[in-house]
Scaffold this motif. Sequence first.
Motif, PDB file in Angstrom:
ATOM      1  N   LEU A  99      97.319  21.844 -68.786  1.00 34.26           N
ATOM      2  CA  LEU A  99      96.809  21.557 -70.129  1.00 34.26           C
ATOM      3  C   LEU A  99      95.291  21.747 -70.179  1.00 34.26           C
ATOM      4  O   LEU A  99      94.764  22.238 -71.176  1.00 34.26           O
ATOM      5  CB  LEU A  99      97.171  20.130 -70.550  1.00 34.26           C
ATOM      6  CG  LEU A  99      96.807  19.746 -71.979  1.00 34.26           C
ATOM      7  CD1 LEU A  99      97.569  20.625 -72.968  1.00 34.26           C
ATOM      8  CD2 LEU A  99      97.102  18.299 -72.245  1.00 34.26           C
ATOM      9  N   ARG A 100      94.626  21.410 -69.105  1.00 36.23           N
ATOM     10  CA  ARG A 100      93.172  21.605 -69.069  1.00 36.23           C
ATOM     11  C   ARG A 100      92.817  23.091 -69.068  1.00 36.23           C
ATOM     12  O   ARG A 100      91.769  23.487 -69.554  1.00 36.23           O
ATOM     13  CB  ARG A 100      92.579  20.927 -67.838  1.00 36.23           C
ATOM     14  CG  ARG A 100      92.640  19.429 -67.915  1.00 36.23           C
ATOM     15  CD  ARG A 100      92.069  18.827 -66.683  1.00 36.23           C
ATOM     16  NE  ARG A 100      91.170  17.767 -67.094  1.00 36.23           N
ATOM     17  CZ  ARG A 100      90.380  17.123 -66.284  1.00 36.23           C
ATOM     18  NH1 ARG A 100      90.331  17.445 -65.009  1.00 36.23           N
ATOM     19  NH2 ARG A 100      89.608  16.169 -66.728  1.00 36.23           N
ATOM     20  N   ALA A 101      93.710  23.927 -68.514  1.00 34.45           N
ATOM     21  CA  ALA A 101      93.456  25.370 -68.467  1.00 34.45           C
ATOM     22  C   ALA A 101      93.836  26.057 -69.775  1.00 34.45           C
ATOM     23  O   ALA A 101      93.461  27.212 -69.986  1.00 34.45           O
ATOM     24  CB  ALA A 101      94.228  25.987 -67.309  1.00 34.45           C
ATOM     25  N   ALA A 102      94.566  25.391 -70.645  1.00 34.50           N
ATOM     26  CA  ALA A 102      95.053  26.024 -71.880  1.00 34.50           C
ATOM     27  C   ALA A 102      93.934  26.584 -72.755  1.00 34.50           C
ATOM     28  O   ALA A 102      94.060  27.711 -73.235  1.00 34.50           O
ATOM     29  CB  ALA A 102      95.920  25.035 -72.654  1.00 34.50           C
ATOM     30  N   PRO A 103      92.839  25.870 -73.000  1.00 33.28           N
ATOM     31  CA  PRO A 103      91.792  26.457 -73.853  1.00 33.28           C
ATOM     32  C   PRO A 103      91.214  27.753 -73.266  1.00 33.28           C
ATOM     33  O   PRO A 103      90.982  28.718 -73.990  1.00 33.28           O
ATOM     34  CB  PRO A 103      90.724  25.362 -73.937  1.00 33.28           C
ATOM     35  CG  PRO A 103      91.449  24.094 -73.654  1.00 33.28           C
ATOM     36  CD  PRO A 103      92.540  24.472 -72.692  1.00 33.28           C
ATOM     37  N   GLU A 104      91.030  27.768 -71.968  1.00 37.02           N
ATOM     38  CA  GLU A 104      90.495  28.968 -71.330  1.00 37.02           C
ATOM     39  C   GLU A 104      91.480  30.122 -71.459  1.00 37.02           C
ATOM     40  O   GLU A 104      91.088  31.260 -71.753  1.00 37.02           O
ATOM     41  CB  GLU A 104      90.204  28.676 -69.857  1.00 37.02           C
ATOM     42  CG  GLU A 104      89.497  29.798 -69.138  1.00 37.02           C
ATOM     43  CD  GLU A 104      89.153  29.430 -67.703  1.00 37.02           C
ATOM     44  OE1 GLU A 104      89.242  30.323 -66.851  1.00 37.02           O
ATOM     45  OE2 GLU A 104      88.805  28.263 -67.461  1.00 37.02           O
ATOM     46  N   ARG A 105      92.772  29.827 -71.269  1.00 38.86           N
ATOM     47  CA  ARG A 105      93.792  30.869 -71.412  1.00 38.86           C
ATOM     48  C   ARG A 105      93.882  31.362 -72.850  1.00 38.86           C
ATOM     49  O   ARG A 105      94.069  32.558 -73.092  1.00 38.86           O
ATOM     50  CB  ARG A 105      95.145  30.334 -70.954  1.00 38.86           C
ATOM     51  CG  ARG A 105      95.228  30.129 -69.470  1.00 38.86           C
ATOM     52  CD  ARG A 105      96.573  29.607 -69.066  1.00 38.86           C
ATOM     53  NE  ARG A 105      96.623  29.350 -67.649  1.00 38.86           N
ATOM     54  CZ  ARG A 105      97.524  28.600 -67.072  1.00 38.86           C
ATOM     55  NH1 ARG A 105      98.474  28.034 -67.804  1.00 38.86           N
ATOM     56  NH2 ARG A 105      97.511  28.414 -65.776  1.00 38.86           N
ATOM     57  N   ALA A 106      93.754  30.458 -73.807  1.00 37.37           N
ATOM     58  CA  ALA A 106      93.805  30.862 -75.215  1.00 37.37           C
ATOM     59  C   ALA A 106      92.629  31.771 -75.555  1.00 37.37           C
ATOM     60  O   ALA A 106      92.794  32.778 -76.264  1.00 37.37           O
ATOM     61  CB  ALA A 106      93.809  29.627 -76.118  1.00 37.37           C
ATOM     62  N   LEU A 107      91.459  31.455 -75.056  1.00 34.60           N
ATOM     63  CA  LEU A 107      90.287  32.308 -75.293  1.00 34.60           C
ATOM     64  C   LEU A 107      90.464  33.675 -74.647  1.00 34.60           C
ATOM     65  O   LEU A 107      90.090  34.705 -75.223  1.00 34.60           O
ATOM     66  CB  LEU A 107      89.020  31.628 -74.787  1.00 34.60           C
ATOM     67  CG  LEU A 107      88.549  30.414 -75.596  1.00 34.60           C
ATOM     68  CD1 LEU A 107      87.358  29.754 -74.916  1.00 34.60           C
ATOM     69  CD2 LEU A 107      88.185  30.833 -77.007  1.00 34.60           C
ATOM     70  N   ALA A 108      91.055  33.706 -73.451  1.00 36.34           N
ATOM     71  CA  ALA A 108      91.299  34.987 -72.785  1.00 36.34           C
ATOM     72  C   ALA A 108      92.293  35.815 -73.588  1.00 36.34           C
ATOM     73  O   ALA A 108      92.131  37.043 -73.721  1.00 36.34           O
ATOM     74  CB  ALA A 108      91.821  34.747 -71.367  1.00 36.34           C
ATOM     75  N   LEU A 109      93.322  35.172 -74.148  1.00 32.11           N
ATOM     76  CA  LEU A 109      94.298  35.884 -74.977  1.00 32.11           C
ATOM     77  C   LEU A 109      93.639  36.448 -76.225  1.00 32.11           C
ATOM     78  O   LEU A 109      93.910  37.598 -76.623  1.00 32.11           O
ATOM     79  CB  LEU A 109      95.440  34.931 -75.349  1.00 32.11           C
ATOM     80  CG  LEU A 109      96.588  35.517 -76.148  1.00 32.11           C
ATOM     81  CD1 LEU A 109      97.282  36.619 -75.356  1.00 32.11           C
ATOM     82  CD2 LEU A 109      97.572  34.430 -76.536  1.00 32.11           C
ATOM     83  N   ILE A 110      92.751  35.699 -76.847  1.00 31.18           N
ATOM     84  CA  ILE A 110      92.022  36.182 -78.033  1.00 31.18           C
ATOM     85  C   ILE A 110      91.138  37.368 -77.661  1.00 31.18           C
ATOM     86  O   ILE A 110      91.082  38.374 -78.381  1.00 31.18           O
ATOM     87  CB  ILE A 110      91.204  35.043 -78.669  1.00 31.18           C
ATOM     88  CG1 ILE A 110      92.134  34.008 -79.293  1.00 31.18           C
ATOM     89  CG2 ILE A 110      90.222  35.583 -79.697  1.00 31.18           C
ATOM     90  CD1 ILE A 110      91.462  32.733 -79.734  1.00 31.18           C
TER      91      ILE A 110
END
Length: 128
Positions: free
Chosen positions: A89-100
Amino acid sequence: MRARLNTASLLASNLVIDLDEIDDAAPAELNRTADPYPILPSVPANISDFTATAEGVFERINALPIEETLQSAIDLMKSLDGLANDPSLRAAPERALALIDDARAFVGSEDMAELPKTCAPRPRMCAR
Protein backbone atom coordinates in the motif's frame (compact mmCIF):
# COMPACT_ATOMS: atom_id res chain seq x y z
CA MET A 1 -41.87 31.01 50.16
CA ARG A 2 -41.03 27.56 51.50
CA ALA A 3 -37.90 25.74 52.61
CA ARG A 4 -37.19 22.42 50.93
CA LEU A 5 -34.40 19.92 51.55
CA ASN A 6 -32.57 19.11 48.34
CA THR A 7 -29.34 17.48 47.21
CA ALA A 8 -26.37 19.70 46.35
CA SER A 9 -25.41 17.79 43.18
CA LEU A 10 -25.89 14.55 41.31
CA LEU A 11 -22.63 13.02 42.51
CA ALA A 12 -22.45 14.41 46.05
CA SER A 13 -24.41 13.29 49.07
CA ASN A 14 -24.49 16.80 50.54
CA LEU A 15 -27.87 18.32 51.29
CA VAL A 16 -28.91 21.95 51.01
CA ILE A 17 -32.00 23.91 51.93
CA ASP A 18 -33.61 25.65 48.98
CA LEU A 19 -35.95 28.58 49.49
CA ASP A 20 -38.55 28.34 46.73
CA GLU A 21 -41.81 30.00 45.93
CA ILE A 22 -44.44 27.26 45.85
CA ASP A 23 -47.60 28.39 44.04
CA ASP A 24 -50.07 25.91 45.54
CA ALA A 25 -48.70 25.87 49.12
CA ALA A 26 -51.11 26.32 52.00
CA PRO A 27 -50.83 29.62 53.90
CA ALA A 28 -48.12 29.55 56.60
CA GLU A 29 -46.09 31.98 58.67
CA LEU A 30 -42.49 32.20 59.78
CA ASN A 31 -42.31 31.28 63.49
CA ARG A 32 -39.74 33.78 64.76
CA THR A 33 -40.18 32.87 68.43
CA ALA A 34 -39.32 29.16 68.08
CA ASP A 35 -36.42 28.02 70.25
CA PRO A 36 -33.53 27.78 69.51
CA TYR A 37 -34.04 29.01 65.90
CA PRO A 38 -36.97 30.40 63.93
CA ILE A 39 -39.00 27.81 62.00
CA LEU A 40 -39.48 28.36 58.28
CA PRO A 41 -42.58 27.09 56.51
CA SER A 42 -41.48 24.07 54.49
CA VAL A 43 -42.61 21.48 51.97
CA PRO A 44 -41.57 17.84 51.83
CA ALA A 45 -38.17 17.11 50.32
CA ASN A 46 -38.03 15.41 46.95
CA ILE A 47 -34.82 13.53 47.71
CA SER A 48 -36.36 10.12 47.10
CA ASP A 49 -37.28 11.18 43.55
CA PHE A 50 -33.76 12.47 43.05
CA THR A 51 -32.26 9.25 44.39
CA ALA A 52 -34.36 7.20 41.97
CA THR A 53 -33.34 9.45 39.11
CA ALA A 54 -29.65 9.21 40.07
CA GLU A 55 -29.91 5.43 40.36
CA GLY A 56 -31.50 5.29 36.92
CA VAL A 57 -28.71 7.37 35.44
CA PHE A 58 -26.02 5.23 37.03
CA GLU A 59 -27.76 2.01 35.93
CA ARG A 60 -27.83 3.28 32.34
CA ILE A 61 -24.15 4.23 32.53
CA ASN A 62 -23.33 0.85 34.04
CA ALA A 63 -25.25 -0.94 31.25
CA LEU A 64 -23.24 0.76 28.49
CA PRO A 65 -21.08 -1.72 26.56
CA ILE A 66 -17.87 0.11 27.42
CA GLU A 67 -15.59 -2.95 27.28
CA GLU A 68 -16.95 -4.01 23.87
CA THR A 69 -16.68 -0.46 22.54
CA LEU A 70 -13.09 -0.13 23.74
CA GLN A 71 -12.18 -3.50 22.21
CA SER A 72 -13.77 -2.45 18.91
CA ALA A 73 -11.77 0.79 18.96
CA ILE A 74 -8.56 -1.13 19.69
CA ASP A 75 -9.27 -3.58 16.85
CA LEU A 76 -9.97 -0.67 14.49
CA MET A 77 -6.70 1.02 15.43
CA LYS A 78 -4.78 -2.24 14.87
CA SER A 79 -6.41 -2.65 11.44
CA LEU A 80 -5.59 0.93 10.47
CA ASP A 81 -2.03 0.49 11.69
CA GLY A 82 -1.64 -2.70 9.65
CA LEU A 83 -3.08 -0.99 6.59
CA ALA A 84 -0.88 2.08 6.98
CA ASN A 85 2.26 -0.03 7.38
CA ASP A 86 1.53 -2.44 4.50
CA PRO A 87 4.51 -2.18 2.11
CA SER A 88 2.40 -2.76 -1.01
CA LEU A 89 0.00 0.00 0.00
CA ARG A 90 2.89 2.35 0.69
CA ALA A 91 4.25 1.61 -2.80
CA ALA A 92 0.89 2.25 -4.50
CA PRO A 93 1.32 6.03 -5.00
CA GLU A 94 4.72 5.52 -6.60
CA ARG A 95 3.32 2.79 -8.87
CA ALA A 96 0.36 4.98 -9.83
CA LEU A 97 2.70 7.83 -10.78
CA ALA A 98 4.82 5.44 -12.84
CA LEU A 99 1.68 4.22 -14.64
CA ILE A 100 0.68 7.83 -15.41
CA ASP A 101 4.19 8.52 -16.72
CA ASP A 102 3.98 5.42 -18.94
CA ALA A 103 0.59 6.52 -20.27
CA ARG A 104 1.93 9.99 -21.04
CA ALA A 105 4.95 8.51 -22.82
CA PHE A 106 2.71 6.21 -24.87
CA VAL A 107 0.30 8.98 -25.86
CA GLY A 108 3.18 11.31 -26.75
CA SER A 109 5.16 8.68 -28.66
CA GLU A 110 6.01 8.93 -32.36
CA ASP A 111 3.91 5.82 -33.11
CA MET A 112 0.80 7.54 -31.71
CA ALA A 113 1.61 10.70 -33.68
CA GLU A 114 1.86 8.58 -36.85
CA LEU A 115 -1.46 6.81 -36.18
CA PRO A 116 -3.68 9.40 -37.92
CA LYS A 117 -1.41 9.31 -40.99
CA THR A 118 -1.51 5.50 -41.08
CA CYS A 119 -5.32 5.37 -40.77
CA ALA A 120 -6.04 8.08 -43.34
CA PRO A 121 -6.01 5.79 -46.43
CA ARG A 122 -8.10 3.08 -44.68
CA PRO A 123 -10.55 4.86 -42.32
CA ARG A 124 -12.84 1.84 -41.89
CA MET A 125 -10.07 -0.32 -40.49
CA CYS A 126 -8.88 2.34 -38.06
CA ALA A 127 -12.37 3.14 -36.79
CA ARG A 128 -12.56 -0.12 -34.88
